[in-house]
Design a protein around this motif. Sequence first.
Motif, PDB file in Angstrom:
ATOM      1  N   LEU A 102       7.989  -6.493   5.240  1.00  0.00           N
ATOM      2  CA  LEU A 102       6.779  -5.780   5.162  1.00  0.00           C
ATOM      3  C   LEU A 102       5.926  -6.059   3.795  1.00  0.00           C
ATOM      4  O   LEU A 102       4.652  -5.794   3.918  1.00  0.00           O
ATOM      5  N   ASN A 105       1.744 -10.666   4.707  1.00  0.00           N
ATOM      6  CA  ASN A 105       0.588 -10.201   5.561  1.00  0.00           C
ATOM      7  C   ASN A 105       0.585 -10.406   6.890  1.00  0.00           C
ATOM      8  O   ASN A 105       0.238  -9.691   7.940  1.00  0.00           O
ATOM      9  N   ARG A 108       2.914  -7.769   8.709  1.00  0.00           N
ATOM     10  CA  ARG A 108       2.169  -6.415   8.789  1.00  0.00           C
ATOM     11  C   ARG A 108       1.217  -6.569   9.773  1.00  0.00           C
ATOM     12  O   ARG A 108       0.925  -5.587  10.631  1.00  0.00           O
ATOM     13  N   PHE A 113       1.075  -2.614  10.811  1.00  0.00           N
ATOM     14  CA  PHE A 113       1.336  -1.795   9.599  1.00  0.00           C
ATOM     15  C   PHE A 113       0.286  -1.714   8.492  1.00  0.00           C
ATOM     16  O   PHE A 113      -0.556  -2.767   8.136  1.00  0.00           O
ATOM     17  N   ALA A 118       2.120   2.257   4.469  1.00  0.00           N
ATOM     18  CA  ALA A 118       2.787   1.979   3.199  1.00  0.00           C
ATOM     19  C   ALA A 118       2.823   3.368   2.260  1.00  0.00           C
ATOM     20  O   ALA A 118       3.977   3.660   1.963  1.00  0.00           O
TER      21      ALA A 118
END
Length: 578
Positions: A102, A105, A108, A113, A118
């Motif tokens: 996670l 970049n 995600r 995400f 987060a």
Amino acid sequence: MARFLKNIKVKLDGRGELTIHPSGDHVATGGEGSIYRAHGTAVKLYLDSTKMSRDDMAEKIKLLSGIKHEYIVAPKGLVFDERGKVAGFYMDFVEGEPFMRLFTNDFRARQGFTDKDASILTDRMRETISFAHSFGAILVDPNELNWKAVLARNSGPEPRIIDVDSWQIARWPARAIMPSIRDWHSKDFNKLTDWFSWGVVSFQIYTGIHPYKGTLDGFERGDLERRMKANASVFSPGVRLNRAVRDFSVIPGKLLDWYVATFQNGQRSIPPSPFDKSLMTAPAVQVKHAVISGSGLLICDKIFSDKSDKAIRVFPCGVVLLESGRLIDLNTRREIGLVKSKKCEVVDAGRGWLKADYDGFKPLFSFISAANFEETELSIHLNVREILRYENRIFAVIEDGLCELVVRGALKPVMSAGNTWGATVNSITWFDGAGIQNAMGASFIIAPFGDNACAQVRVRELDGLCPISAKAGPRFISIVAVDKNGQYQKIELSFDKTYASYRVWHGQTDDPDINIAILPKGVCAAIVRDGELDVFVPATGNVSRVQDGQISTEMALTNIGDRVLYIYEGEIWSARMK
């Protein structure tokens, strides 16, 4: 090889007998024991057969089994070997992504995400630690390897904390902690050291960087312990970070204040919730990037832009995925279809495209005609766990290996199983174009290559490391992994034509992301630092470095054939040298 190991017969307290097949059930081996997955249950067997009696672990496991929380993967009961001796314990098996993925970049973007995710995840981590503390336990070592994230849930991502048997509780002290999350200002382990560790991990979820990394005068790169002892964090005046580091303004204000007070000022306290809006303060700290003067060596041409819909991925077949889920053929600039998941893959399938998508965790396949963009759903009689793409080839990860998927016919397209390669998939983590296997502590690369081949290569350089990200292309793989001290190691492998042997490059890095374009002609382009583009030929070792002020780690490199592209602020650019 693991597949030749003898079956293990055990008895689960309260459950009955169970046979473990190491060749198929093995998940991972760490410093203390091996984890096996059998019938939805995870079994941990200690490597040191005397540990259970020496440390009175049976009583500790019984105590820990009383912890009931959906985010805590606590022991369920003891495991006995064939002689009736306690050999370990069992617990629920958790499907989830290691937290360090996670931080990147790229992952995600593929998972969709968000910064809100987060906050949801870190708040649930906070709830998890608070619950453990209320039970009288100190986690001690809640590093990023001991957390998993369960994604693709309507209620948002959920954490799972593992390695619970190592917690400090009652008369059982903890003995080990990853140095990168340790509160070096404390002489013992307590609730506040747990919160410091929580801060280090959660900060990386928001920003992608460890709070004591970046370049700072007076400290060597990778001198993490000295930086932590000196409170010389990323909030220090003069620290320099790559532009790929996510801006600190994404962190809710009160929590950002807590990070500054903890990492820079040495204060210790219980952190606020990311959703705590009382006494909210405006973010006062921004990422300080290095300033590079330009020399104008790089020529960049914008080739695609949609101001209302950002580009997030480019597939080697020339199709681009937009934020909304639309697929655009870059050659014709026409929309060819939609996807449900940003984890999708698209390849050229002759007179159209093979689209591999997900509905939640369920893989979906279809053929999109290039003639009229008509989409035909495809089915295959395989239990597909996951989808892997290497260049313009699609694979299904199935129970016992990797199966290439092939589409035949354009008017009435049919998908069938092509070549299949056996593998112990429980112990394999899949990345961009390759898999990395922990086979009883020995690391292997599972690497498709050429037009119809796949190699399984023993890579001793990866033993003891936990891979975070990897990207594979023709005869080359770049890997970032974390070591037992929490330091990121980059390992690059250059293979011969048959993948029978390889050359290795190994170094430390601050960044868990891999920003590289691997071209079929055997040339790679990579951006590791702002202002620098490295162009190198893995087969010969030739490297040239271009310094140009417009080069930024925010430029996400990719390629179509031998053409280098990058995505910057949602637009697609081509790059070439003057």
